[in-house]
Motif scaffolding. Structure first.
Motif, PDB file in Angstrom:
ATOM      1  N   LEU A 275       0.825  -1.200   0.000  1.00 15.82           N
ATOM      2  CA  LEU A 275       0.000   0.000   0.000  1.00 15.82           C
ATOM      3  C   LEU A 275       0.867   1.262   0.000  1.00 15.82           C
ATOM      4  O   LEU A 275       0.681   2.161  -0.822  1.00 15.82           O
ATOM      5  N   PHE A 276       1.822   1.322   0.918  1.00 17.93           N
ATOM      6  CA  PHE A 276       2.696   2.490   0.984  1.00 17.93           C
ATOM      7  C   PHE A 276       3.573   2.605  -0.261  1.00 17.93           C
ATOM      8  O   PHE A 276       3.775   3.698  -0.778  1.00 17.93           O
ATOM      9  N   ARG A 277       4.070   1.491  -0.741  1.00 13.35           N
ATOM     10  CA  ARG A 277       4.889   1.505  -1.960  1.00 13.35           C
ATOM     11  C   ARG A 277       4.091   2.077  -3.126  1.00 13.35           C
ATOM     12  O   ARG A 277       4.581   2.908  -3.881  1.00 13.35           O
ATOM     13  N   TYR A 278       2.852   1.639  -3.257  1.00 12.10           N
ATOM     14  CA  TYR A 278       1.979   2.128  -4.318  1.00 12.10           C
ATOM     15  C   TYR A 278       1.789   3.646  -4.223  1.00 12.10           C
ATOM     16  O   TYR A 278       1.911   4.365  -5.218  1.00 12.10           O
ATOM     17  N   ILE A 279       1.521   4.136  -3.036  1.00  7.70           N
ATOM     18  CA  ILE A 279       1.307   5.579  -2.843  1.00  7.70           C
ATOM     19  C   ILE A 279       2.594   6.350  -3.127  1.00  7.70           C
ATOM     20  O   ILE A 279       2.578   7.366  -3.826  1.00  7.70           O
ATOM     21  N   TYR A 280       3.710   5.876  -2.596  1.00 11.13           N
ATOM     22  CA  TYR A 280       4.983   6.569  -2.805  1.00 11.13           C
ATOM     23  C   TYR A 280       5.334   6.646  -4.287  1.00 11.13           C
ATOM     24  O   TYR A 280       5.785   7.686  -4.768  1.00 11.13           O
ATOM     25  N   LEU A 281       5.145   5.546  -5.015  1.00 13.78           N
ATOM     26  CA  LEU A 281       5.475   5.545  -6.445  1.00 13.78           C
ATOM     27  C   LEU A 281       4.466   6.359  -7.253  1.00 13.78           C
ATOM     28  O   LEU A 281       4.846   7.099  -8.158  1.00 13.78           O
ATOM     29  N   ARG A 282       3.198   6.227  -6.942  1.00 15.10           N
ATOM     30  CA  ARG A 282       2.155   6.958  -7.669  1.00 15.10           C
ATOM     31  C   ARG A 282       2.328   8.465  -7.538  1.00 15.10           C
ATOM     32  O   ARG A 282       2.141   9.219  -8.491  1.00 15.10           O
ATOM     33  N   GLU A 283       2.687   8.910  -6.354  1.00 17.35           N
ATOM     34  CA  GLU A 283       2.817  10.341  -6.085  1.00 17.35           C
ATOM     35  C   GLU A 283       4.231  10.860  -6.330  1.00 17.35           C
ATOM     36  O   GLU A 283       4.498  12.037  -6.129  1.00 17.35           O
ATOM     37  N   ASP A 284       5.141   9.984  -6.728  1.00 24.19           N
ATOM     38  CA  ASP A 284       6.535  10.360  -6.987  1.00 24.19           C
ATOM     39  C   ASP A 284       7.149  11.046  -5.760  1.00 24.19           C
ATOM     40  O   ASP A 284       7.736  12.125  -5.841  1.00 24.19           O
ATOM     41  N   ILE A 285       6.999  10.398  -4.616  1.00 30.21           N
ATOM     42  CA  ILE A 285       7.461  10.935  -3.332  1.00 30.21           C
ATOM     43  C   ILE A 285       8.981  10.891  -3.253  1.00 30.21           C
ATOM     44  O   ILE A 285       9.607   9.910  -3.634  1.00 30.21           O
ATOM     45  N   GLU A 286       9.574  11.962  -2.724  1.00 34.27           N
ATOM     46  CA  GLU A 286      11.024  12.031  -2.525  1.00 34.27           C
ATOM     47  C   GLU A 286      11.396  12.056  -1.049  1.00 34.27           C
ATOM     48  O   GLU A 286      12.412  11.528  -0.651  1.00 34.27           O
ATOM     49  N   ILE A 287      10.568  12.712  -0.237  1.00 33.78           N
ATOM     50  CA  ILE A 287      10.844  12.857   1.198  1.00 33.78           C
ATOM     51  C   ILE A 287       9.598  12.446   1.977  1.00 33.78           C
ATOM     52  O   ILE A 287       8.495  12.838   1.640  1.00 33.78           O
ATOM     53  N   VAL A 288       9.811  11.653   3.040  1.00 32.28           N
ATOM     54  CA  VAL A 288       8.704  11.223   3.897  1.00 32.28           C
ATOM     55  C   VAL A 288       8.951  11.782   5.295  1.00 32.28           C
ATOM     56  O   VAL A 288      10.051  11.672   5.839  1.00 32.28           O
ATOM     57  N   HIS A 289       7.914  12.385   5.856  1.00 34.22           N
ATOM     58  CA  HIS A 289       8.000  12.990   7.188  1.00 34.22           C
ATOM     59  C   HIS A 289       6.835  12.467   8.023  1.00 34.22           C
ATOM     60  O   HIS A 289       5.734  12.295   7.497  1.00 34.22           O
ATOM     61  N   GLY A 290       7.067  12.179   9.276  1.00 28.59           N
ATOM     62  CA  GLY A 290       6.014  11.645  10.132  1.00 28.59           C
ATOM     63  C   GLY A 290       5.762  12.495  11.357  1.00 28.59           C
ATOM     64  O   GLY A 290       6.653  13.192  11.843  1.00 28.59           O
ATOM     65  N   HIS A 291       4.536  12.437  11.845  1.00 25.25           N
ATOM     66  CA  HIS A 291       4.137  13.136  13.073  1.00 25.25           C
ATOM     67  C   HIS A 291       3.494  12.133  14.024  1.00 25.25           C
ATOM     68  O   HIS A 291       3.170  11.025  13.632  1.00 25.25           O
ATOM     69  N   GLN A 292       3.269  12.545  15.218  1.00 22.55           N
ATOM     70  CA  GLN A 292       2.621  11.785  16.284  1.00 22.55           C
ATOM     71  C   GLN A 292       3.470  10.571  16.684  1.00 22.55           C
ATOM     72  O   GLN A 292       3.384   9.498  16.099  1.00 22.55           O
TER      73      GLN A 292
END
Length: 89
Positions: A52-69
């Motif tokens: 699921l995350f791989r699909y979203i990261y590739l679909r959106e062409d993500i370069e940087i991931v940041h997390g909260h909480q």
């Protein structure tokens, strides 16, 4: 977003919020099918969420991931998966 960056949010499904929604300012929010148990915390299932995350990261062409909480398992899993895909965290 003000500086021209593309920003998306990935969060748990809430009551009637599921799928992809766009907020009024153009922010894209993914309500992934992960249900919270207590205080919107979920059970850790790292490998189950990888596709699921791989699909979203590739679909959106993500370069940087940041997390909260700090207490959110979803955030940790998103960061670990991003690191394993070679993305900056």
């Amino acid at each position: 977003m003000e500086r021209g960056h593309k920003v998306i949010v990935i969060t748990n499904t809430y009551k009637n919020r599921q799928g992809i929604r766009y907020l009024s300012n153009g922010l894209k929010v993914y309500y992934v099918p992960i249900y919270g148990m207590f205080d919107q915390s979920s059970i850790p299932t790292l490998l189950c969420r990888l596709p699921l995350f791989r699909y979203i990261y590739l679909r959106e062409d993500i370069e940087i991931v940041h997390g909260h909480q700090v207490s959110a398992i979803l955030q940790y899993e998103a960061l670990v998966i991003a690191k394993s895909l070679g993305l900056k965290i």
